[in-house]
Write a protein that holds these residues in place. Structure first.
Motif, mmCIF file in Angstrom:
data_model
loop_
_atom_site.group_PDB
_atom_site.id
_atom_site.type_symbol
_atom_site.label_atom_id
_atom_site.label_comp_id
_atom_site.label_asym_id
_atom_site.label_seq_id
_atom_site.Cartn_x
_atom_site.Cartn_y
_atom_site.Cartn_z
ATOM 1 N N ARG A 285 9.685 44.241 56.904
ATOM 2 C CA ARG A 285 8.918 43.290 57.711
ATOM 3 C C ARG A 285 7.950 44.010 58.634
ATOM 4 O O ARG A 285 6.996 43.412 59.132
ATOM 5 C CB ARG A 285 9.875 42.419 58.531
ATOM 6 C CG ARG A 285 10.615 41.409 57.675
ATOM 7 C CD ARG A 285 11.463 40.452 58.513
ATOM 8 N NE ARG A 285 11.919 39.346 57.661
ATOM 9 C CZ ARG A 285 13.047 39.378 56.939
ATOM 10 N NH1 ARG A 285 13.835 40.449 57.002
ATOM 11 N NH2 ARG A 285 13.380 38.346 56.181
ATOM 12 N N SER A 306 6.552 46.240 50.636
ATOM 13 C CA SER A 306 5.832 45.030 51.046
ATOM 14 C C SER A 306 4.388 45.358 51.401
ATOM 15 O O SER A 306 4.088 46.427 51.944
ATOM 16 C CB SER A 306 6.525 44.404 52.259
ATOM 17 O OG SER A 306 7.880 44.127 51.974
ATOM 18 N N ASP A 307 3.527 44.412 51.122
ATOM 19 C CA ASP A 307 2.109 44.577 51.438
ATOM 20 C C ASP A 307 1.874 44.105 52.875
ATOM 21 O O ASP A 307 1.330 43.036 53.123
ATOM 22 C CB ASP A 307 1.274 43.771 50.446
ATOM 23 C CG ASP A 307 -0.224 44.010 50.616
ATOM 24 O OD1 ASP A 307 -0.601 44.857 51.444
ATOM 25 O OD2 ASP A 307 -1.013 43.332 49.925
ATOM 26 N N ASN A 308 2.314 44.920 53.834
ATOM 27 C CA ASN A 308 2.114 44.591 55.247
ATOM 28 C C ASN A 308 2.124 45.857 56.101
ATOM 29 O O ASN A 308 2.406 46.947 55.606
ATOM 30 C CB ASN A 308 3.172 43.581 55.751
ATOM 31 C CG ASN A 308 4.590 44.134 55.726
ATOM 32 O OD1 ASN A 308 4.826 45.319 55.944
ATOM 33 N ND2 ASN A 308 5.555 43.263 55.445
ATOM 34 N N HIS A 317 -1.211 49.614 45.331
ATOM 35 C CA HIS A 317 -0.536 48.799 44.320
ATOM 36 C C HIS A 317 -0.916 49.199 42.901
ATOM 37 O O HIS A 317 -2.099 49.295 42.550
ATOM 38 C CB HIS A 317 -0.874 47.322 44.553
ATOM 39 C CG HIS A 317 -0.170 46.383 43.638
ATOM 40 N ND1 HIS A 317 1.206 46.389 43.462
ATOM 41 C CD2 HIS A 317 -0.653 45.375 42.826
ATOM 42 C CE1 HIS A 317 1.532 45.451 42.603
ATOM 43 N NE2 HIS A 317 0.435 44.820 42.198
ATOM 44 N N GLY A 324 3.760 44.027 47.389
ATOM 45 C CA GLY A 324 3.432 42.622 47.235
ATOM 46 C C GLY A 324 3.942 41.820 48.413
ATOM 47 O O GLY A 324 4.616 42.346 49.297
ATOM 48 N N LYS A 325 3.619 40.540 48.419
ATOM 49 C CA LYS A 325 3.996 39.664 49.527
ATOM 50 C C LYS A 325 5.103 38.677 49.161
ATOM 51 O O LYS A 325 5.876 38.275 50.020
ATOM 52 C CB LYS A 325 2.767 38.896 50.029
ATOM 53 C CG LYS A 325 1.673 39.790 50.618
ATOM 54 C CD LYS A 325 0.550 38.963 51.207
ATOM 55 C CE LYS A 325 -0.592 39.836 51.702
ATOM 56 N NZ LYS A 325 -0.240 40.685 52.839
ATOM 57 N N GLU A 326 5.194 38.281 47.910
ATOM 58 C CA GLU A 326 6.162 37.268 47.502
ATOM 59 C C GLU A 326 7.191 37.867 46.552
ATOM 60 O O GLU A 326 6.827 38.533 45.576
ATOM 61 C CB GLU A 326 5.436 36.106 46.828
ATOM 62 C CG GLU A 326 4.444 35.382 47.726
ATOM 63 C CD GLU A 326 3.664 34.317 46.976
ATOM 64 O OE1 GLU A 326 4.113 33.905 45.881
ATOM 65 O OE2 GLU A 326 2.603 33.906 47.479
#
Length: 379
Positions: A285, A306-308, A317, A324-326
């Motif tokens: 997160r 995660s892409d954050n 990627h 990714g996000k999902e």
């Protein structure tokens, strides 16, 4: 050049994981021929040696008397614990008063307001007190320290990522325009050698403390819902959320494929440990870098995150990993890559190459250049 590391915790025989990222730097600096000592504010007076590094524990006000014998101070997560002998604030004040040369390596816990991690909040008295302490005591003091020193010629700040710099500036409501450097935490690519692991492509691993929602073990479990039954996940870690994660595994019907192992892995065992798996599942997160993720990339695992926050600074990627996000889309990308051996091998090889670029020898050499620059200036 004599360097004093100032940190709130340090590894020892009984606590080998305490701020290991600091210890790795100390070992490398000694290898490169520099004098290094570590100071840890403490209730007690104690000295010990851990893997060749001298560690001195003493109350912070006594510790201050030792600092003048060093060319430069290196601050790593020197925490503020009000009204205790372990409090780092008297040291920050002493540095200000005496205009001592220092480099501060910024970690999220140094500079983030409580609201930065609202996903951790639990509605109880203790949590409210933590919020008050952080936002009314810790952050204002760190802001004062950074504001008063950020333009000095004998001072520098290092961040592991651009995101971490911008996040600090947002939390402290200030700009650091000079005297800063972006240097990631170094990865020991000699310890973590590259392996061809495609044969283990259906075996996933997660190495995470189970004590913080930041590490998104629940998202790792969620991703497993969308992977075929031949994929398995082993989660290594300890912490307060273990029961809730076990309940989540059961609720999603994953007990046969997802297993929590209530232990950590010794660093000396990591190289062989990683050879048992083909994919590192490391969603998050919030992360200023993601060191365990980077260590898996060094070892040749297909690494998924995660892409954050800072993650896109380390994983591009489908070039050197998957982000990714999902959860469902992440699972779909894993399946696509795993079903193409050539693509899998290309991605993991790029992952290894990107970690060689931030090998600890290289990153510590860069840190030493910064330390030398500020140490050569007398106040």
């Amino acid at each position: 050049m004599k360097v004093a590391f100032l940190t709130s915790r340090y590894p020892g025989k009984d606590n080998p994981y305490n701020h290991m990222f600091v210890h790795m730097r100390c070992v490398e600096m000694i290898k490169q021929g520099y004098e290094v000592s570590v100071y840890v504010p403490s209730k007690i007076f104690n000295t010990y040696v851990f893997e060749g590094v001298e560690v001195i524990q003493m109350p912070s006000k006594e510790l201050n008397k030792e600092l003048h014998q060093y060319n430069v101070l290196y601050l790593h997560l020197l925490n503020i614990y009000p009204f205790t002998k372990e409090n780092g604030w008297p040291i920050y004040k002493y540095i200000l008063k005496n205009n001592l040369s220092f480099v501060m390596y910024i970690h999220g816990n140094d500079v983030q307001k409580y609201g930065s991690r609202m996903f951790e909040f639990r509605f109880n008295h203790t949590e409210l007190l933590k919020w008050v302490k952080r936002d009314t005591i810790t952050i204002p003091r760190i802001k004062r320290f950074v504001t008063k020193t950020k333009k000095k010629s004998n001072v520098a700040f290092i961040f592991p990522s651009v995101w971490m710099k911008e996040d600090m500036e947002h939390n402290l409501q200030l700009k650091v325009e000079n005297n800063f450097h972006i240097i990631p935490n170094g990865i020991n690519t000699k310890l973590l050698s590259f392996h061809k692991l495609y044969k283990n492509r259906y075996k996933l691993v997660t190495l995470r403390p189970l004590s913080s929602k930041k590490y998104a073990v629940d998202i790792a479990i969620d991703i497993m819902k969308y992977l075929p039954e031949k994929y398995t996940l082993e989660i290594f870690g300890k912490g307060q959320y273990e029961k809730s994660y076990r309940d989540l595994i059961k609720a999603n019907g994953l007990k046969e494929r997802v297993n929590i192992k209530n232990n950590f892995i010794e660093r000396s065992e990591l190289n062989n440990f990683f050879t048992q798996y083909g994919i590192m599942l490391a969603p998050t997160r919030m992360d200023a870098q993601g060191v365990s993720m980077c260590e898996a990339m060094s070892s040749g695992l297909l690494t998924v995150s995660s892409d954050n926050t800072a993650i896109p600074e380390f994983i591009t990627h489908l070039e050197n990993g998957i982000i990714g996000k999902e959860p469902k889309k992440i699972a779909e990308e894993i399946i696509r890559v795993v079903n193409n051996e050539e693509r899998y091998n290309q991605i993991v090889l790029k992952g290894r190459e990107s970690m060689e670029a931030i090998d600890i020898n290289k990153t510590v050499s860069k840190e030493l250049e910064v330390l030398k620059k500020v140490s050569s200036i007398n106040g």
